[in-house]
Design a protein around this motif. Sequence first.
Motif, PDB file in Angstrom:
ATOM      1  N   GLY A 176      -9.779  -6.784  -3.169  1.00 39.89           N
ATOM      2  CA  GLY A 176      -8.379  -7.188  -3.175  1.00 39.89           C
ATOM      3  C   GLY A 176      -7.757  -7.200  -1.786  1.00 39.89           C
ATOM      4  N   ALA A 177      -8.186  -6.278  -0.926  1.00 35.61           N
ATOM      5  CA  ALA A 177      -7.630  -6.228   0.428  1.00 35.61           C
ATOM      6  C   ALA A 177      -7.985  -7.489   1.216  1.00 35.61           C
ATOM      7  CB  ALA A 177      -8.136  -4.981   1.157  1.00 35.61           C
ATOM      8  N   ASN A 178      -9.144  -8.049   0.955  1.00 31.66           N
ATOM      9  CA  ASN A 178      -9.568  -9.267   1.651  1.00 31.66           C
ATOM     10  C   ASN A 178      -8.978 -10.527   1.036  1.00 31.66           C
ATOM     11  OD1 ASN A 178     -11.130  -7.595   3.238  1.00 31.66           O
ATOM     12  ND2 ASN A 178     -13.040  -8.078   2.197  1.00 31.66           N
ATOM     13  N   ASN A 179      -8.356 -10.393  -0.127  1.00 27.12           N
ATOM     14  CA  ASN A 179      -7.783 -11.542  -0.844  1.00 27.12           C
ATOM     15  C   ASN A 179      -6.352 -11.225  -1.275  1.00 27.12           C
ATOM     16  OD1 ASN A 179     -10.216 -13.452  -1.193  1.00 27.12           O
ATOM     17  ND2 ASN A 179     -11.008 -11.425  -1.698  1.00 27.12           N
ATOM     18  N   ARG A 180      -5.614 -10.657  -0.349  1.00 28.88           N
ATOM     19  CA  ARG A 180      -4.267 -10.156  -0.612  1.00 28.88           C
ATOM     20  C   ARG A 180      -3.326 -11.229  -1.161  1.00 28.88           C
ATOM     21  NH1 ARG A 180      -2.570  -5.548   0.868  1.00 28.88           N
ATOM     22  NH2 ARG A 180      -0.413  -4.963   1.226  1.00 28.88           N
ATOM     23  N   ASP A 181      -3.322 -12.404  -0.568  1.00 33.50           N
ATOM     24  CA  ASP A 181      -2.410 -13.465  -1.023  1.00 33.50           C
ATOM     25  C   ASP A 181      -2.699 -13.854  -2.470  1.00 33.50           C
ATOM     26  OD1 ASP A 181      -1.150 -13.476   1.438  1.00 33.50           O
ATOM     27  OD2 ASP A 181      -2.271 -15.210   2.191  1.00 33.50           O
ATOM     28  N   TRP A 182      -3.986 -13.970  -2.809  1.00 33.01           N
ATOM     29  CA  TRP A 182      -4.359 -14.302  -4.182  1.00 33.01           C
ATOM     30  C   TRP A 182      -3.898 -13.211  -5.143  1.00 33.01           C
ATOM     31  CZ3 TRP A 182      -7.343 -12.103  -8.009  1.00 33.01           C
ATOM     32  CH2 TRP A 182      -7.634 -12.917  -9.111  1.00 33.01           C
ATOM     33  N   ASN A 214      -1.066 -13.493  -8.180  1.00 29.78           N
ATOM     34  CA  ASN A 214      -1.480 -13.218  -9.559  1.00 29.78           C
ATOM     35  C   ASN A 214      -0.929 -11.888 -10.075  1.00 29.78           C
ATOM     36  OD1 ASN A 214      -3.512 -15.353 -10.616  1.00 29.78           O
ATOM     37  ND2 ASN A 214      -3.967 -15.106  -8.448  1.00 29.78           N
ATOM     38  N   ASN A 215       0.110 -11.388  -9.405  1.00 37.13           N
ATOM     39  CA  ASN A 215       0.811 -10.161  -9.806  1.00 37.13           C
ATOM     40  C   ASN A 215      -0.095  -8.943  -9.898  1.00 37.13           C
ATOM     41  OD1 ASN A 215       3.410 -11.347 -10.032  1.00 37.13           O
ATOM     42  ND2 ASN A 215       2.760 -12.291 -11.945  1.00 37.13           N
ATOM     43  N   ILE A 216      -1.096  -8.876  -9.044  1.00 36.01           N
ATOM     44  CA  ILE A 216      -1.971  -7.712  -8.984  1.00 36.01           C
ATOM     45  C   ILE A 216      -1.442  -6.829  -7.866  1.00 36.01           C
ATOM     46  CG2 ILE A 216      -4.313  -6.898  -8.533  1.00 36.01           C
ATOM     47  CD1 ILE A 216      -5.240  -9.660  -9.654  1.00 36.01           C
ATOM     48  N   ARG A 217      -0.878  -5.703  -8.276  1.00 34.03           N
ATOM     49  CA  ARG A 217      -0.218  -4.807  -7.325  1.00 34.03           C
ATOM     50  C   ARG A 217      -0.988  -3.510  -7.089  1.00 34.03           C
ATOM     51  NH1 ARG A 217       2.434  -8.886  -5.928  1.00 34.03           N
ATOM     52  NH2 ARG A 217       4.360  -9.444  -6.983  1.00 34.03           N
ATOM     53  N   THR A 218      -1.912  -3.196  -7.998  1.00 36.73           N
ATOM     54  CA  THR A 218      -2.667  -1.955  -7.867  1.00 36.73           C
ATOM     55  C   THR A 218      -4.148  -2.226  -8.106  1.00 36.73           C
ATOM     56  OG1 THR A 218      -2.399  -1.427 -10.219  1.00 36.73           O
ATOM     57  CG2 THR A 218      -0.744  -0.540  -8.719  1.00 36.73           C
ATOM     58  N   VAL A 219      -4.969  -1.348  -7.553  1.00 38.36           N
ATOM     59  CA  VAL A 219      -6.405  -1.383  -7.822  1.00 38.36           C
ATOM     60  C   VAL A 219      -6.804  -0.020  -8.347  1.00 38.36           C
ATOM     61  CG1 VAL A 219      -6.962  -3.187  -6.159  1.00 38.36           C
ATOM     62  CG2 VAL A 219      -6.973  -0.823  -5.399  1.00 38.36           C
ATOM     63  N   PRO A 220      -7.822   0.048  -9.150  1.00 42.11           N
ATOM     64  CA  PRO A 220      -8.611  -1.079  -9.650  1.00 42.11           C
ATOM     65  C   PRO A 220      -7.830  -1.900 -10.668  1.00 42.11           C
ATOM     66  CG  PRO A 220      -9.323   0.932 -10.728  1.00 42.11           C
ATOM     67  CD  PRO A 220      -8.300   1.331  -9.694  1.00 42.11           C
ATOM     68  N   HIS A 221      -8.243  -3.131 -10.802  1.00 43.78           N
ATOM     69  CA  HIS A 221      -7.615  -4.054 -11.742  1.00 43.78           C
ATOM     70  C   HIS A 221      -8.723  -4.916 -12.343  1.00 43.78           C
ATOM     71  CE1 HIS A 221      -3.893  -6.191 -13.050  1.00 43.78           C
ATOM     72  NE2 HIS A 221      -4.786  -7.141 -13.298  1.00 43.78           N
ATOM     73  N   LYS A 257     -13.562  -7.263 -11.393  1.00 40.91           N
ATOM     74  CA  LYS A 257     -12.898  -6.033 -10.963  1.00 40.91           C
ATOM     75  C   LYS A 257     -12.339  -6.286  -9.572  1.00 40.91           C
ATOM     76  CE  LYS A 257     -15.023  -2.715  -8.890  1.00 40.91           C
ATOM     77  NZ  LYS A 257     -15.893  -1.628  -8.446  1.00 40.91           N
ATOM     78  N   ILE A 258     -11.033  -6.126  -9.424  1.00 38.09           N
ATOM     79  CA  ILE A 258     -10.399  -6.215  -8.116  1.00 38.09           C
ATOM     80  C   ILE A 258     -10.379  -4.788  -7.567  1.00 38.09           C
ATOM     81  CG2 ILE A 258      -8.364  -6.950  -6.833  1.00 38.09           C
ATOM     82  CD1 ILE A 258      -9.768  -9.199  -8.490  1.00 38.09           C
ATOM     83  N   PHE A 259     -10.907  -4.617  -6.353  1.00 41.66           N
ATOM     84  CA  PHE A 259     -11.077  -3.273  -5.811  1.00 41.66           C
ATOM     85  C   PHE A 259     -10.691  -3.206  -4.343  1.00 41.66           C
ATOM     86  CE2 PHE A 259     -14.862  -5.446  -4.469  1.00 41.66           C
ATOM     87  CZ  PHE A 259     -15.220  -4.845  -3.279  1.00 41.66           C
ATOM     88  N   TYR A 293      -7.083 -11.752 -19.736  1.00 41.18           N
ATOM     89  CA  TYR A 293      -6.560 -10.458 -20.144  1.00 41.18           C
ATOM     90  C   TYR A 293      -6.690  -9.521 -18.956  1.00 41.18           C
ATOM     91  CZ  TYR A 293      -7.698 -12.724 -24.557  1.00 41.18           C
ATOM     92  OH  TYR A 293      -7.795 -13.612 -25.584  1.00 41.18           O
ATOM     93  N   SER A 294      -5.714  -8.623 -18.779  1.00 43.90           N
ATOM     94  CA  SER A 294      -5.725  -7.721 -17.632  1.00 43.90           C
ATOM     95  C   SER A 294      -5.653  -6.262 -18.057  1.00 43.90           C
ATOM     96  CB  SER A 294      -4.521  -7.998 -16.725  1.00 43.90           C
ATOM     97  OG  SER A 294      -4.678  -9.227 -16.069  1.00 43.90           O
ATOM     98  N   LEU A 295      -6.277  -5.438 -17.246  1.00 47.96           N
ATOM     99  CA  LEU A 295      -6.222  -3.987 -17.403  1.00 47.96           C
ATOM    100  C   LEU A 295      -6.071  -3.412 -16.006  1.00 47.96           C
ATOM    101  CD1 LEU A 295      -6.523  -1.469 -19.226  1.00 47.96           C
ATOM    102  CD2 LEU A 295      -8.984  -1.608 -18.826  1.00 47.96           C
ATOM    103  N   SER A 296      -4.988  -2.697 -15.779  1.00 47.79           N
ATOM    104  CA  SER A 296      -4.682  -2.192 -14.450  1.00 47.79           C
ATOM    105  C   SER A 296      -4.838  -0.682 -14.388  1.00 47.79           C
ATOM    106  CB  SER A 296      -3.245  -2.573 -14.086  1.00 47.79           C
ATOM    107  OG  SER A 296      -2.951  -2.207 -12.772  1.00 47.79           O
ATOM    108  N   GLY A 297      -5.354  -0.205 -13.272  1.00 47.39           N
ATOM    109  CA  GLY A 297      -5.498   1.221 -13.055  1.00 47.39           C
ATOM    110  C   GLY A 297      -6.844   1.746 -13.525  1.00 47.39           C
ATOM    111  N   MET A 298      -7.072   3.016 -13.257  1.00 46.56           N
ATOM    112  CA  MET A 298      -8.325   3.653 -13.652  1.00 46.56           C
ATOM    113  C   MET A 298      -8.428   3.680 -15.166  1.00 46.56           C
ATOM    114  SD  MET A 298     -11.125   4.833 -12.933  1.00 46.56           S
ATOM    115  CE  MET A 298     -12.384   5.710 -13.805  1.00 46.56           C
TER     116      MET A 298
END
Length: 107
Positions: A56-62, A66-73, A23-25, A85-90
Amino acid sequence: MIEILNPQELKDKQETYNYVLVKIFSNTCIPCKQLGSILDELEPQYSHITFLEMNGANNRDWCISNNIRTVPHLILFDKETGTSYSLSGMASKEKVIDFLKVLEFSN
């Protein structure tokens, strides 16, 4: 859920375990906290999956690479097939359960 601090730790976990859910948060994200509660509830039912979280804020470049623009992801890694596999948003508990079912069809 285990908090990892950086992408190298994530890579190490991916190499160690067959299935990894991360979970990217963000610390200030209310939906991230809500999703965390759902994952904490589901984790014991999915012992074959290693549950992780990474700020995610501490690993912004990563995240950007990896095209992660929103959290949670959520990202689910399958070591056997090399697929993710990815799931974005609440997501509701039911949506997360449906998301995890992808493993049933990938093997």
